[in-house]
Design a protein around this motif. Structure first.
Motif, PDB file in Angstrom:
ATOM      1  N   PRO A   1      -2.204   4.623   4.177  1.00 24.46           N
ATOM      2  CA  PRO A   1      -0.823   5.098   4.045  1.00 24.46           C
ATOM      3  C   PRO A   1       0.203   4.340   4.879  1.00 24.46           C
ATOM      4  O   PRO A   1       1.351   4.224   4.462  1.00 24.46           O
ATOM      5  CB  PRO A   1      -0.898   6.553   4.505  1.00 24.46           C
ATOM      6  CG  PRO A   1      -2.325   6.936   4.437  1.00 24.46           C
ATOM      7  CD  PRO A   1      -3.135   5.704   4.559  1.00 24.46           C
ATOM      8  N   THR A   2      -0.169   3.844   6.045  1.00 24.66           N
ATOM      9  CA  THR A   2       0.876   3.239   6.871  1.00 24.66           C
ATOM     10  C   THR A   2       0.948   1.724   6.729  1.00 24.66           C
ATOM     11  O   THR A   2       1.638   1.063   7.503  1.00 24.66           O
ATOM     12  CB  THR A   2       0.685   3.629   8.349  1.00 24.66           C
ATOM     13  OG1 THR A   2      -0.694   3.457   8.668  1.00 24.66           O
ATOM     14  CG2 THR A   2       1.062   5.070   8.600  1.00 24.66           C
TER      15      THR A   2
ATOM     16  N   ARG B   1       6.708   7.694   3.352  1.00 22.15           N
ATOM     17  CA  ARG B   1       5.863   8.190   4.436  1.00 22.15           C
ATOM     18  C   ARG B   1       6.458   9.453   5.056  1.00 22.15           C
ATOM     19  O   ARG B   1       5.767  10.412   5.344  1.00 22.15           O
ATOM     20  CB  ARG B   1       5.795   7.114   5.513  1.00 22.15           C
ATOM     21  CG  ARG B   1       4.413   6.599   5.674  1.00 22.15           C
ATOM     22  CD  ARG B   1       4.441   5.323   6.446  1.00 22.15           C
ATOM     23  NE  ARG B   1       4.124   4.235   5.554  1.00 22.15           N
ATOM     24  CZ  ARG B   1       4.481   2.985   5.763  1.00 22.15           C
ATOM     25  NH1 ARG B   1       5.204   2.660   6.808  1.00 22.15           N
ATOM     26  NH2 ARG B   1       4.114   2.069   4.921  1.00 22.15           N
TER      27      ARG B   1
ATOM     28  N   ASP C   1      -2.589  10.992  12.998  1.00 18.10           N
ATOM     29  CA  ASP C   1      -1.463  10.146  12.585  1.00 18.10           C
ATOM     30  C   ASP C   1      -0.588  10.940  11.623  1.00 18.10           C
ATOM     31  O   ASP C   1      -0.973  11.203  10.487  1.00 18.10           O
ATOM     32  CB  ASP C   1      -2.030   8.878  11.916  1.00 18.10           C
ATOM     33  CG  ASP C   1      -0.947   7.865  11.573  1.00 18.10           C
ATOM     34  OD1 ASP C   1       0.226   8.284  11.444  1.00 18.10           O
ATOM     35  OD2 ASP C   1      -1.280   6.675  11.432  1.00 18.10           O
ATOM     36  N   ARG C   2       0.596  11.325  12.097  1.00 18.06           N
ATOM     37  CA  ARG C   2       1.471  12.166  11.291  1.00 18.06           C
ATOM     38  C   ARG C   2       1.915  11.463  10.012  1.00 18.06           C
ATOM     39  O   ARG C   2       1.862  12.025   8.926  1.00 18.06           O
ATOM     40  CB  ARG C   2       2.711  12.570  12.091  1.00 18.06           C
ATOM     41  CG  ARG C   2       3.610  13.549  11.342  1.00 18.06           C
ATOM     42  CD  ARG C   2       4.857  13.918  12.119  1.00 18.06           C
ATOM     43  NE  ARG C   2       5.925  12.953  11.919  1.00 18.06           N
ATOM     44  CZ  ARG C   2       6.890  13.085  11.000  1.00 18.06           C
ATOM     45  NH1 ARG C   2       6.914  14.144  10.215  1.00 18.06           N
ATOM     46  NH2 ARG C   2       7.822  12.179  10.866  1.00 18.06           N
ATOM     47  N   LEU C   3       2.325  10.215  10.144  1.00 20.15           N
ATOM     48  CA  LEU C   3       2.873   9.534   8.970  1.00 20.15           C
ATOM     49  C   LEU C   3       1.786   9.194   7.951  1.00 20.15           C
ATOM     50  O   LEU C   3       2.040   9.148   6.756  1.00 20.15           O
ATOM     51  CB  LEU C   3       3.650   8.287   9.386  1.00 20.15           C
ATOM     52  CG  LEU C   3       4.985   8.593  10.069  1.00 20.15           C
ATOM     53  CD1 LEU C   3       5.711   7.302  10.410  1.00 20.15           C
ATOM     54  CD2 LEU C   3       5.865   9.489   9.213  1.00 20.15           C
ATOM     55  N   ALA C   4       0.581   8.940   8.446  1.00 15.17           N
ATOM     56  CA  ALA C   4      -0.521   8.669   7.509  1.00 15.17           C
ATOM     57  C   ALA C   4      -1.112   9.972   6.992  1.00 15.17           C
ATOM     58  O   ALA C   4      -1.868   9.975   6.028  1.00 15.17           O
ATOM     59  CB  ALA C   4      -1.594   7.841   8.190  1.00 15.17           C
ATOM     60  N   GLN C   5      -0.794  11.069   7.642  1.00 11.45           N
ATOM     61  CA  GLN C   5      -1.395  12.378   7.345  1.00 11.45           C
ATOM     62  C   GLN C   5      -2.911  12.297   7.360  1.00 11.45           C
ATOM     63  O   GLN C   5      -3.594  12.750   6.443  1.00 11.45           O
ATOM     64  CB  GLN C   5      -0.913  12.899   6.001  1.00 11.45           C
ATOM     65  CG  GLN C   5       0.586  13.085   5.939  1.00 11.45           C
ATOM     66  CD  GLN C   5       1.067  12.976   4.525  1.00 11.45           C
ATOM     67  OE1 GLN C   5       0.693  13.790   3.692  1.00 11.45           O
ATOM     68  NE2 GLN C   5       1.859  11.970   4.226  1.00 11.45           N
TER      69      GLN C   5
END
Ligand SMILES: Cc1cc2nc3c(=O)[nH]c(=O)nc-3n(C[C@H](O)[C@H](O)[C@H](O)COP(=O)(O)OP(=O)(O)OC[C@H]3O[C@@H](n4cnc5c(N)ncnc54)[C@H](O)[C@@H]3O)c2cc1C
Ligand SMILES: Cc1cc2nc3c(=O)[nH]c(=O)nc-3n(C[C@H](O)[C@H](O)[C@H](O)COP(=O)(O)OP(=O)(O)OC[C@H]3O[C@@H](n4cnc5c(N)ncnc54)[C@H](O)[C@@H]3O)c2cc1C
Lengths: 507, 358
Positions: B267-268, B192, A124-128
Motif C-alpha cells: 500500500p505505501t 492512502r 502502519d496506519r497508512l498501509a493499514q
C-alpha cells in the motif's frame, strides 16, 4: 471447562500419519536442544511440563518430552533442525486455547511454544497493516491499532488470550466474520519455518503473490505444515457507529426464517447471532443482560458504519423482524446497552461452566436454511441421551456451537456426551455442512473426517502435508486421519449432503 | 455433482497419464495470452455447463466449470446479487473454470476481496483421474486443508476444475463515481489517507491526471462520503462504461502493442520511477504499465518495493524466456513442485504454463 469426552476412547497419539518416528531418548533430545537454546527457554521438569499437557480440550492429555520456548526465529530454526535430524515430532503451540486438541503434545515429541515471541513489530496506519510475532494475543493487535482508528477484524470469543499464530493455524472466526471475514480474509503474509528448518514467506504485503496460493493452504493448516514466526495482518478503519437489535421469537422456526429474510433482503449485518431459550436462561442468571426469558429464541443483529448507514440498516432490519413475527424488538441506545446485549452471548461458555461440571462445545456448520431442522433434531437428541444442551449459533453463517452439558466423573454421562456430539457432527455433514466451522479437527474430530471425506480426498490431504513436511514430523497424527483408521472405524462416508439412503427418516 | 462428461475426462486423463502425454484444459481460451508456455493437447472444459444450485438467501452459487460467467452474472443480477470480486471478461465466453483457474479479480477487489476469498468449494479431477471434492457450500469450513483456494489461480496446472461454489453478495443499494484532477503522486497520497478511514470506496482508477473513485453502499452513506472525497460527480452511464472498460481491458490504455505489465505493490509504495504509461487501480496497489523497460530492471525496481510483476501481455518484442510470472524464491518453488507432484504425479496438466519447473 470445555472438555472432550472422546479422550477416554482415544489416547492422543494413536493416530500418527507418517511412519512411527524413531524414538530418541529424552536425555539425548534435551542435551541437543540445550546447545541451541538458552537454559530459560527449555522446560524439562515434570512439574512445569504439566502446564502443557493439554490445550482447551482438557480431557485429552499427554506429557511431552520437553517444551521449547524460543524467543527468536533463529532459535525456532535451530530447534526444528535439531528435531528433524533426530526424528523427533514437534507440536507447535500458541496460547493453548484451541478446542480440538491441535496442541495436545505428542508423547515422543517436543512442544514448541511461541508464547515468548510476542512483539508487535510494526503498525502502519497508512498501509493499514500490522506485522506481529505469532505469540501476540489477538486483542493486543486491535489495542495497538486503536490509536490509529484501526482494528483487526477477526474477534474470536477467546480473543483476550488466543494468539495470532493459533488463529492462523485454525483460520479462526468471530462474531463479526459474516461481514468482515475469517482469518484467511484478514491475513496478508505469513513467515514460517518448515520442519527441515527452512524459512519461507507466503503471501505478501501486496494484494497477491506469484505462483500457487500457499498462504491459503497455510491458513487453517492446524500446525501441520510449519511453525509460523511472523504474520502481516490487514487492519480495518473502525466503523464510526455500531448498534445492535435484539429480537425475541416464540418459535425457533420463525427465528430461523428471520435470519434468511435479512440475508435475502440484501443486508449483510456486522453480526447475526442466535441463542435458544436454555442458553438465554443460563446466561441471564449470570450476566443480567435483560434478555426476555420466555422467548424460544433470541436473535442479535448488529449494524455498523456511518451514523446514517446504521440508522438506515436498523430500520430495514426492524421491518423484516416485525414481518417475521418477532414478539419483541429492542434497539441498543448507546454503547453501554449494545455491550450489554452482547454480554450474554459472549458469556455462553462461562454460563455453561456455571451450571454443569463439564461441557462439550461442538462446531458444525450447516446451510442457514436448515437451522430450525437442526435445532429440533438436537432437542430430540437431548432427550435421547438424557443430557441438556445449550444452543448458540453464529446464525448468519450457519455455524453452530451447541454446548453439551455432562459430568466427566460419571463415565456413562461422558459416554453419552460423546455419542451426542458425534451425532451432531454427522448430521451437520448429512445436511450439507461440515464438522468444523472454526475450531479445527485436531485430535477431537479426526474420526468424523472419515465421514466428511472420501479416501481419495484424505489421500490428497496427506500428499499436501508431505509437500511441506516430507518427514511427517510436524504435528503428526492431527487433522487428517489415516485411511487405515477410517477403515477400522467402519464409518460410512456421507458424500456432501448426498445421503446413502435418502428415503430413510433420520430424525 | 457428477456429470456424464466427467467420465470422458477421466478416460482422457488416464490415457494421457499412461502414454506420458499432456493436456491443457481451457474454457473459452480468453486468457491464452497469459502463459509462460501453452503446452499439451487442448482439452475443452465446456462439456459440462450450467448452474447446479443457487440459493440467494444462502449467498452461494454452484456451477459446472463450463458455465459462462456472463450467464451467472445475469442470473445473480435478477436476484440483486453479484460476484463481488468483479471478474474480468476478456471475451464473451469466459467460463467459471477459467475464471477460477486464473484467479483474476477486477475493480472491486480492495473493497470486497479477491476471487479466492469467494471460493467456498471445488470439485477437481487430479492427475490420477480421481474426482475430489473440497470445501462446500457453507461460509465457514475448516475441515482439512483449504484446497479450494489453492486451486484458485493455479492456471489448470494442478487439476481439472469440474465445478465450483462461490460466495455471492448483494448488489450495493447505490453507486456514485467522483472524478478528481490530480497528478499520480498526489493521487497516491489521497488514496492512502482515504484508505485509513471508514469510507465506502469500492474502486479507484488513476490514469492521465484523472482519479476516478467509485462509492458503493446505502445512499445516505454515499451522500455523506461524497463531500469528503471531493471532485465532481460523473454521470452514471459514463461511469459504468469506465469501470467496465477498466475491468475488461477495453479501456484505450490497453490498446496497442507495447508490452503490458501488471505490477502488484504494498500500500505505501510510491510512484514507480519507470518509463511508460501507467494506469493505477486498487487504491494504488495494482498498477498497469505499458513499458519497454527491460524485464530484469523492472522486476528489480518492483521487488525492492516489496511487489511483483507479471508480463501480462508481451507484445511482439518481448522474450518470454524472461519469465511471464515473477520468479519464485527457491524454497517456495521447492514446495510448489512437490504440490504439483501431489496433485499431478505424472505431469499431465499444462506443463510450464506458470513456470518451466511446474
Ligand atoms: C472460551 C473459548 C472461546 C473460543 N471462541 C472461539 C471463537 O469465537 N472463534 C474461534 O474460531 N475459536 C474460538 N476458540 C478456539 C481457540 O481460541 C482458537 O482456535 C484459537 O485460534 C487458538 O489459538 P491459540 O493461540 O490458543 O492456539 P493453540 O491452542 O495453542 O493451538 C491451536 C493450533 O494452532 C497450532 N499453532 C499454534 N501456534 C502456531 C504457530 N505459531 N505456528 C504453527 N502452528 C501453530 C497448534 O499446533 C494447534 O494445532 C475459543 C476457545 C475458547 C477456550
Ligand atoms: C486484467 C486482465 C486482462 C485480461 N486480458 C485479456 C485479453 O486481452 N484477452 C483475453 O482473451 N483475455 C484476457 N483476460 C482473461 C479473461 O478474460 C478471464 O479472466 C476469464 O475468466 C478467462 O476464462 P476462460 O474461460 O476464457 O479461460 P481460459 O483462457 O480458457 O483458461 C484460463 C486458464 O484456466 C485454465 N482452465 C480453464 N478451464 C479450466 C478448468 N475447467 N479446469 C482447470 N483449468 C481450467 C486454463 O488451463 C488456463 O490456465 C484478462 C484477464 C485479466 C484479469
Amino acid at each position: 471447562m470445555s472438555a472432550s469426552p472422546q479422550a477416554h476412547a482415544n489416547t492422543a497419539n494413536s493416530h500418527s500419519t507418517a511412519a512411527a518416528p524413531t524414538v530418541v531418548s529424552r536425555a539425548a533430545l534435551i542435551a541437543e536442544l540445550a546447545r541451541v537454546l538458552p537454559a530459560d527457554c527449555l522446560i524439562t521438569d515434570t512439574g512445569r511440563l504439566r502446564a502443557y499437557e493439554c490445550d482447551g480440550l482438557m480431557l485429552m492429555r499427554e506429557m511431552p518430552l520437553a517444551v521449547a520456548l524460543p524467543t527468536t526465529e533463529a532459535q525456532v530454526v535451530a530447534v526444528l533442525r535439531t528435531c528433524h535430524r533426530l526424528g523427533v515430532p514437534v507440536v507447535p503451540r500458541g496460547a493453548g486455547t484451541g478446542l480440538s486438541g491441535g496442541a495436545t503434545p505428542h508423547k515422543n515429541g517436543l512442544v514448541l511454544s511461541t508464547a515468548r515471541m510476542n512483539r508487535i513489530v510494526s503498525v502502519d496506519r497508512l498501509a493499514q497493516q500490522a506485522v506481529v510475532q505469532p505469540g501476540v494475543r489477538n486483542l493486543a493487535v486491535s489495542e495497538a491499532a486503536a490509536p490509529h482508528g484501526l482494528y483487526y477484524a477477526p474477534d474470536p470469543s477467546s480473543q483476550i488470550a488466543c494468539s495470532i499464530g493459533g488463529n492462523v493455524a485454525e483460520n479462526s472466526g468471530g462474531v463479526h466474520c459474516l461481514k468482515y471475514g475469517l482469518t484467511v480474509h484478514n491475513v496478508l503474509r505469513v513467515r514460517m519455518v518448515s520442519m527441515a528448518g527452512d524459512v519461507m514467506e507466503v503471501g505478501s504485503a501486496a494484494p497477491d503473490s506469484p505462483g500457487y496460493d500457499l498462504l491459503a493452504v497455510t491458513i487453517g493448516s492446524e500446525g501441520l505444515l510449519g511453525v509460523v514466526t511472523e504474520v502481516t495482518v490487514k487492519l480495518m478503519p473502525r466503523p464510526r457507529v455500531a448498534r445492535c437489535v435484539l429480537a425475541a421469537f416464540d418459535d425457533v422456526r420463525r427465528a430461523g426464517q428471520a435470519v434468511a429474510d435479512i440475508i435475502a433482503a440484501g443486508i449483510i449485518p456486522a453480526g447475526l447471532e442466535m441463542m435458544d431459550q436454555a442458553t438465554t436462561v443460563a446466561v441471564e442468571a449470570f450476566v443480567h443482560a435483560g434478555y426476555p426469558l420466555d422467548a424460544a429464541a433470541i436473535l442479535l443483529c448488529e449494524a455498523d458504519g456511518t451514523a446514517e448507514e446504521v440508522e438506515d440498516e436498523i430500520a430495514r432490519v426492524r421491518t423484516l423482524l416485525d414481518a417475521a413475527g418477532a414478539t419483541e424488538i429492542r434497539v441498543s441506545d448507546g454503547e453501554a446497552e449494545r455491550l450489554r446485549f452482547w454480554a450474554g452471548r459472549k458469556a455462553a461458555f462461562p454460563a455453561a461452566g456455571r451450571i454443569s461440571p463439564d461441557y462439550y462445545c461442538m462446531d458444525g456448520t450447516i446451510p442457514r436454511r436448515k437451522l430450525a431442522d437442526m435445532l429440533e433434531a438436537m432437542n430430540a437428541m437431548s432427550d435421547k441421551y438424557g443430557l441438556r444442551c445449550l444452543n448458540v449459533f453464529h446464525a448468519g453463517d450457519g455455524n453452530l456451537h451447541p454446548l453439551i452439558l455432562f459430568d466427566s466423573n460419571d463415565a456413562d454421562s461422558l459416554h453419552r456426551a460423546e455419542a451426542f456430539g458425534v451425532e451432531i457432527l454427522e448430521l451437520s455433514v448429512a445436511l450439507g455442512g461440515t464438522i468444523t466451522g472454526e475450531h479445527g479437527v485436531g485430535l477431537e474430530k479426526i474420526n468424523q473426517m472419515c465421514v466428511q471425506f472420501a479416501p481419495d480426498e484424505l489421500d490428497l490431504f496427506h500428499r499436501v502435508k508431505a509437500a511441506f513436511d516430507p518427514a511427517g514430523l510436524m504435528n503428526p497424527g492431527k487433522a487428517v486421519p489415516t485411511l487405515h483408521r477410517c477403515a477400522e472405524m467402519g464409518r460410512m462416508h456421507v458424500h456432501h449432503g448426498e445421503l446413502p439412503h435418502p428415503d430413510l427418516p433420520r430424525f | 455433482m457428477t456429470h456424464p462428461f466427467h467420465s470422458t475426462l477421466r478416460e482422457l486423463v488416464l490415457d494421457a497419464s499412461t502414454r506420458g502425454r499432456t493436456l491443457r484444459p481451457h474454457g473459452s481460451g480468453s486468457k491464452d495470452f497469459l502463459a509462460q508456455q501453452l503446452a499439451g493437447a487442448p482439452l475443452d472444459m465446456r462439456g459440462a455447463q450450467g448452474v447446479i444450485a443457487y440459493e440467494p438467501s444462502e449467498l452461494y452459487i454452484t456451477a459446472h466449470a463450463g458455465t459462462r460467467v456472463a450467464d451467472i452474472e445475469t442470473l445473480l443480477a435478477g436476484r440483486q446479487q453479484m460476484l463481488a470480486f468483479e471478474p474480468p471478461h476478456f471475451g464473451p465466453g469466459v467460463t467459471v473454470g477459467g475464471m477460477v483457474a486464473s484467479g483474476l479479480s477486477g475493480p472491486r477487489r480492495m473493497a470486497a476481496g479477491s476471487l479466492r476469498d469467494f471460493v467456498l468449494g471445488v470439485t477437481v479431477m487430479d492427475g490420477q483421474g480421481r474426482v475430489l471434492q473440497f470445501g462446500g457450500q457453507v461460509m465457514k469450513n475448516v475441515a482439512g486443508f483449504d484446497v479450494s483456494r489453492l486451486i484458485a489461480g493455479s492456471f489448470g496446472t494442478l487439476g481439472l476444475i469440474l465445478d465450483v461454489t462461490l460466495k455471492v453478495l448483494p448488489l450495493p443499494q447505490a453507486e456514485q463515481t467522483r472524478m478528481l484532477e490530480l497528478d499520480d503522486a498526489l493521487a497516491l497520497l489521497r488514496l492512502r489517507e482515504w484508505g485509513a478511514q471508514p469510507l465506502p470506496i469500492s474502486a479507484t482508477c488513476w490514469h492521465g491526471g484523472r482519479l476516478h473513485v467509485r462509492l458503493s453502499g446505502a445512499q445516505v452513506a454515499l451522500d455523506a462520503a461524497a463531500p469528503l472525497i471531493g471532485g465532481e460527480a460523473v454521470d452514471a452511464v459514463e461511469a459504468a462504461a469506465l469501470w467496465r472498460s477498466v475491468r475488461n481491458h477495453t479501456h484505450a490504455f490497453f490498446d496497442g502493442d507495447a508490452p503490458l505489465w501488471r505490477v502488484a505493490l504494498p500500500p505505501t509504495a510510491p510512484h514507480l520511477a519507470l518509463d511508460g504509461d501507467c494506469l493505477t487501480e486498487w487504491n494504488g496497489l495494482q498498477r498497469w504499465l505499458r513499458s519497454d523497460t527491460d524485464a530484469d530492471a523492472l522486476r528489480h525496481v518492483v521487488g525492492a518495493l516489496g511487489g511483483h510483476a507479471t508480463l501480462f501481455r508481451g507484445g511482439r518484442t518481448v522474450d518470454r524466456a524472461l519469465g511471464v510470472f515473477e520468479p519464485l524464491k527457491p524454497e517456495v518453488m521447492a514446495v510448489s513442485q512437490r504440490l504439483k507432484q501431489a496433485f499431478d504425479p505424472s505431469g499431465v496438466f499444462s506443463p510450464g504454463r506458470l513456470y518451466p519447473e511446474l
